[in-house]
Design a protein around this motif. Structure first.
Motif, PDB file in Angstrom:
ATOM      1  N   GLU A  35       1.883  -5.229  -4.704  1.00  0.00           N
ATOM      2  CA  GLU A  35       2.019  -5.246  -3.248  1.00  0.00           C
ATOM      3  C   GLU A  35       0.734  -4.762  -2.578  1.00  0.00           C
ATOM      4  OE1 GLU A  35       5.484  -2.909  -2.344  1.00  0.00           O
ATOM      5  OE2 GLU A  35       6.860  -4.457  -3.099  1.00  0.00           O
ATOM      6  N   ASP A  36       0.151  -3.679  -3.096  1.00  0.00           N
ATOM      7  CA  ASP A  36      -1.115  -3.189  -2.541  1.00  0.00           C
ATOM      8  C   ASP A  36      -2.214  -4.228  -2.704  1.00  0.00           C
ATOM      9  OD1 ASP A  36      -0.068  -0.765  -1.748  1.00  0.00           O
ATOM     10  OD2 ASP A  36      -1.358   0.453  -3.040  1.00  0.00           O
ATOM     11  N   LEU A  37      -2.306  -4.803  -3.898  1.00  0.00           N
ATOM     12  CA  LEU A  37      -3.352  -5.800  -4.150  1.00  0.00           C
ATOM     13  C   LEU A  37      -3.221  -6.997  -3.210  1.00  0.00           C
ATOM     14  CD1 LEU A  37      -3.471  -5.701  -8.046  1.00  0.00           C
ATOM     15  CD2 LEU A  37      -5.278  -4.967  -6.463  1.00  0.00           C
ATOM     16  N   ALA A  38      -1.993  -7.444  -2.976  1.00  0.00           N
ATOM     17  CA  ALA A  38      -1.772  -8.589  -2.094  1.00  0.00           C
ATOM     18  C   ALA A  38      -2.108  -8.242  -0.640  1.00  0.00           C
ATOM     19  CB  ALA A  38      -0.323  -9.071  -2.200  1.00  0.00           C
ATOM     20  N   GLU A  39      -1.760  -7.035  -0.212  1.00  0.00           N
ATOM     21  CA  GLU A  39      -1.966  -6.647   1.186  1.00  0.00           C
ATOM     22  C   GLU A  39      -3.389  -6.150   1.458  1.00  0.00           C
ATOM     23  OE1 GLU A  39      -0.272  -3.382   4.403  1.00  0.00           O
ATOM     24  OE2 GLU A  39       0.964  -3.903   2.684  1.00  0.00           O
ATOM     25  N   LEU A  40      -3.944  -5.368   0.522  1.00  0.00           N
ATOM     26  CA  LEU A  40      -5.206  -4.680   0.778  1.00  0.00           C
ATOM     27  C   LEU A  40      -6.373  -5.136  -0.087  1.00  0.00           C
ATOM     28  CD1 LEU A  40      -3.662  -1.099   0.819  1.00  0.00           C
ATOM     29  CD2 LEU A  40      -4.294  -2.457   2.828  1.00  0.00           C
ATOM     30  N   GLY A  41      -6.056  -5.702  -1.244  1.00  0.00           N
ATOM     31  CA  GLY A  41      -7.106  -6.085  -2.184  1.00  0.00           C
ATOM     32  C   GLY A  41      -7.467  -4.985  -3.162  1.00  0.00           C
ATOM     33  N   TYR A  42      -6.810  -3.851  -3.072  1.00  0.00           N
ATOM     34  CA  TYR A  42      -7.013  -2.735  -3.998  1.00  0.00           C
ATOM     35  C   TYR A  42      -5.717  -1.917  -4.064  1.00  0.00           C
ATOM     36  CZ  TYR A  42      -7.678   0.159   0.201  1.00  0.00           C
ATOM     37  OH  TYR A  42      -7.504   0.800   1.393  1.00  0.00           O
ATOM     38  N   ILE A  43      -5.628  -1.049  -5.059  1.00  0.00           N
ATOM     39  CA  ILE A  43      -4.454  -0.177  -5.194  1.00  0.00           C
ATOM     40  C   ILE A  43      -4.792   1.166  -4.561  1.00  0.00           C
ATOM     41  CG2 ILE A  43      -2.859   0.948  -6.791  1.00  0.00           C
ATOM     42  CD1 ILE A  43      -3.591  -1.318  -8.807  1.00  0.00           C
ATOM     43  N   MET A  44      -3.992   1.557  -3.594  1.00  0.00           N
ATOM     44  CA  MET A  44      -4.220   2.820  -2.898  1.00  0.00           C
ATOM     45  C   MET A  44      -4.020   4.002  -3.843  1.00  0.00           C
ATOM     46  SD  MET A  44      -2.236   2.009   0.679  1.00  0.00           S
ATOM     47  CE  MET A  44      -2.631   3.590   1.402  1.00  0.00           C
ATOM     48  N   ASN A  45      -4.785   5.059  -3.620  1.00  0.00           N
ATOM     49  CA  ASN A  45      -4.623   6.273  -4.418  1.00  0.00           C
ATOM     50  C   ASN A  45      -3.226   6.851  -4.288  1.00  0.00           C
ATOM     51  OD1 ASN A  45      -7.233   6.165  -5.417  1.00  0.00           O
ATOM     52  ND2 ASN A  45      -8.067   7.326  -3.700  1.00  0.00           N
ATOM     53  N   LEU A  46      -2.668   6.800  -3.094  1.00  0.00           N
ATOM     54  CA  LEU A  46      -1.323   7.345  -2.923  1.00  0.00           C
ATOM     55  C   LEU A  46      -0.285   6.490  -3.640  1.00  0.00           C
ATOM     56  CD1 LEU A  46       0.509   5.718  -0.589  1.00  0.00           C
ATOM     57  CD2 LEU A  46      -1.158   6.794   0.887  1.00  0.00           C
ATOM     58  N   THR A  47      -0.508   5.202  -3.776  1.00  0.00           N
ATOM     59  CA  THR A  47       0.412   4.350  -4.528  1.00  0.00           C
ATOM     60  C   THR A  47       0.377   4.741  -6.004  1.00  0.00           C
ATOM     61  OG1 THR A  47       0.102   2.538  -2.969  1.00  0.00           O
ATOM     62  CG2 THR A  47       1.037   1.973  -5.113  1.00  0.00           C
ATOM     63  N   ARG A  48      -0.804   5.005  -6.520  1.00  0.00           N
ATOM     64  CA  ARG A  48      -0.926   5.448  -7.913  1.00  0.00           C
ATOM     65  C   ARG A  48      -0.158   6.752  -8.124  1.00  0.00           C
ATOM     66  NH1 ARG A  48      -4.978   2.358 -10.207  1.00  0.00           N
ATOM     67  NH2 ARG A  48      -6.483   1.525  -8.719  1.00  0.00           N
ATOM     68  N   LEU A  49      -0.218   7.628  -7.150  1.00  0.00           N
ATOM     69  CA  LEU A  49       0.487   8.906  -7.239  1.00  0.00           C
ATOM     70  C   LEU A  49       2.002   8.713  -7.162  1.00  0.00           C
ATOM     71  CD1 LEU A  49       0.165  11.983  -7.356  1.00  0.00           C
ATOM     72  CD2 LEU A  49       0.106  11.962  -4.866  1.00  0.00           C
ATOM     73  N   TRP A  50       2.469   7.976  -6.171  1.00  0.00           N
ATOM     74  CA  TRP A  50       3.905   7.772  -5.983  1.00  0.00           C
ATOM     75  C   TRP A  50       4.490   6.849  -7.046  1.00  0.00           C
ATOM     76  CZ3 TRP A  50       7.281  10.271  -2.819  1.00  0.00           C
ATOM     77  CH2 TRP A  50       6.707  11.157  -1.907  1.00  0.00           C
ATOM     78  N   ALA A  51       3.656   6.229  -7.865  1.00  0.00           N
ATOM     79  CA  ALA A  51       4.146   5.382  -8.954  1.00  0.00           C
ATOM     80  C   ALA A  51       4.929   6.191  -9.981  1.00  0.00           C
ATOM     81  CB  ALA A  51       2.978   4.657  -9.623  1.00  0.00           C
ATOM     82  N   TYR A  52       4.824   7.512  -9.938  1.00  0.00           N
ATOM     83  CA  TYR A  52       5.657   8.336 -10.810  1.00  0.00           C
ATOM     84  C   TYR A  52       7.132   8.196 -10.466  1.00  0.00           C
ATOM     85  CZ  TYR A  52       1.844  10.643 -13.151  1.00  0.00           C
ATOM     86  OH  TYR A  52       0.756  10.893 -13.936  1.00  0.00           O
ATOM     87  N   GLN A  53       7.430   7.948  -9.189  1.00  0.00           N
ATOM     88  CA  GLN A  53       8.816   7.807  -8.757  1.00  0.00           C
ATOM     89  C   GLN A  53       8.928   6.722  -7.682  1.00  0.00           C
ATOM     90  OE1 GLN A  53      10.608  11.530  -7.635  1.00  0.00           O
ATOM     91  NE2 GLN A  53      10.442  12.357  -9.689  1.00  0.00           N
ATOM     92  N   PRO A  54       8.837   5.458  -8.078  1.00  0.00           N
ATOM     93  CA  PRO A  54       8.920   4.375  -7.098  1.00  0.00           C
ATOM     94  C   PRO A  54      10.208   4.403  -6.271  1.00  0.00           C
ATOM     95  CG  PRO A  54       8.169   3.524  -9.207  1.00  0.00           C
ATOM     96  CD  PRO A  54       8.574   4.947  -9.427  1.00  0.00           C
ATOM     97  N   ASP A  55      11.321   4.789  -6.883  1.00  0.00           N
ATOM     98  CA  ASP A  55      12.580   4.841  -6.138  1.00  0.00           C
ATOM     99  C   ASP A  55      12.552   5.929  -5.065  1.00  0.00           C
ATOM    100  OD1 ASP A  55      13.627   2.726  -7.553  1.00  0.00           O
ATOM    101  OD2 ASP A  55      14.753   3.990  -8.960  1.00  0.00           O
ATOM    102  N   THR A  56      11.881   7.035  -5.353  1.00  0.00           N
ATOM    103  CA  THR A  56      11.752   8.104  -4.356  1.00  0.00           C
ATOM    104  C   THR A  56      10.916   7.623  -3.178  1.00  0.00           C
ATOM    105  OG1 THR A  56      11.947   9.768  -6.088  1.00  0.00           O
ATOM    106  CG2 THR A  56      11.014  10.495  -3.992  1.00  0.00           C
ATOM    107  N   LEU A  57       9.823   6.928  -3.470  1.00  0.00           N
ATOM    108  CA  LEU A  57       8.986   6.364  -2.407  1.00  0.00           C
ATOM    109  C   LEU A  57       9.787   5.393  -1.552  1.00  0.00           C
ATOM    110  CD1 LEU A  57       6.175   6.047  -1.095  1.00  0.00           C
ATOM    111  CD2 LEU A  57       5.740   4.224  -2.753  1.00  0.00           C
ATOM    112  N   LYS A  58      10.534   4.517  -2.206  1.00  0.00           N
ATOM    113  CA  LYS A  58      11.363   3.548  -1.483  1.00  0.00           C
ATOM    114  C   LYS A  58      12.385   4.270  -0.610  1.00  0.00           C
ATOM    115  CE  LYS A  58      14.556  -0.328  -2.091  1.00  0.00           C
ATOM    116  NZ  LYS A  58      15.411   0.144  -1.017  1.00  0.00           N
TER     117      LYS A  58
END
Length: 194
Positions: free
Chosen positions: A20-43
């Motif tokens: 999703e980050d790559l499609a929208e921004l062209g890169y993966i945000m640092n905060l996305t890498r961090l929240w990737a520990y708990q994608p359901d919590t982010l959602k």
């Protein structure tokens, strides 16, 4: 590295966040890498944020004012830069920089009331009194909107707290995409990634 943490295991949910980050921004945000520990919590967190946006009738400009005011008061450079860019797009760079510095002269009276409220919630929620709530009512907000706005700001503070505590730095791309007045206004928090 995701801030202070090692990269999480790349599951299908994590891959979806990254894509999703790559499609929208062209890169993966640092905060996305961090929240990737708990994608359901982010959602779940952003589902709650969306509920407050709908309940409060908060358009992009209003959200930009609330986030830049609370993030800068809280000392969060990441959200200040990211949302300073969004506010610059929906208003202009000088207005965004002003809100980041606590100068609300370029805002309408109701927007000034929101920016001041967001800063109070971020800095000293126990110091808020009836007069502060009355100022929002006088600016045209009803009690349901005031609750939604306050919850929106509190959820943004929670999001920023996780990012800041675990060392997420503003993305290097912000150095070239943020307007110069916004970059100059953010003199606090973690530096932009190298």
């Amino acid at each position: 590295m995701s801030g202070f943490l090692q990269p999480p295991e790349v599951t299908s949910e994590v891959r979806r966040l990254f894509d999703e980050d790559l499609a929208e921004l062209g890169y993966i945000m640092n905060l996305t890498r961090l929240w990737a520990y708990q994608p359901d919590t982010l959602k779940g967190l952003f589902d709650l944020v969306r509920q407050t946006v709908e309940a409060g009738g908060l358009d992009l400009r209003t959200r930009g004012i609330l986030v830049t005011a609370c993030a800068s008061a809280f000392g969060d450079s990441y959200c200040s830069l990211a949302w300073g860019c969004k506010l610059a797009e929906s208003a202009d760079a000088r207005t965004a920089a002003g809100v980041l510095r606590g100068d609300d002269d370029r805002l309408t009276p109701d927007e000034r009331a929101l920016a001041q409220w967001a800063r109070k919630v971020a800095r000293d929620p126990n110091g808020i009194g009836q007069a502060d709530v009355r100022a929002l009512r006088e600016a045209g907000f009803n009690d349901g909107q005031i609750f939604a706005i306050t919850t929106f700001v509190a959820l943004r503070i929670a999001f920023s707290t996780v990012n800041d505590a675990l060392g997420a730095r503003p993305d290097a791309a912000l150095r070239s995409t943020a307007p110069q007045p916004v970059l100059e206004a953010v003199t606090f928090g973690r530096p932009i990634e190298d």
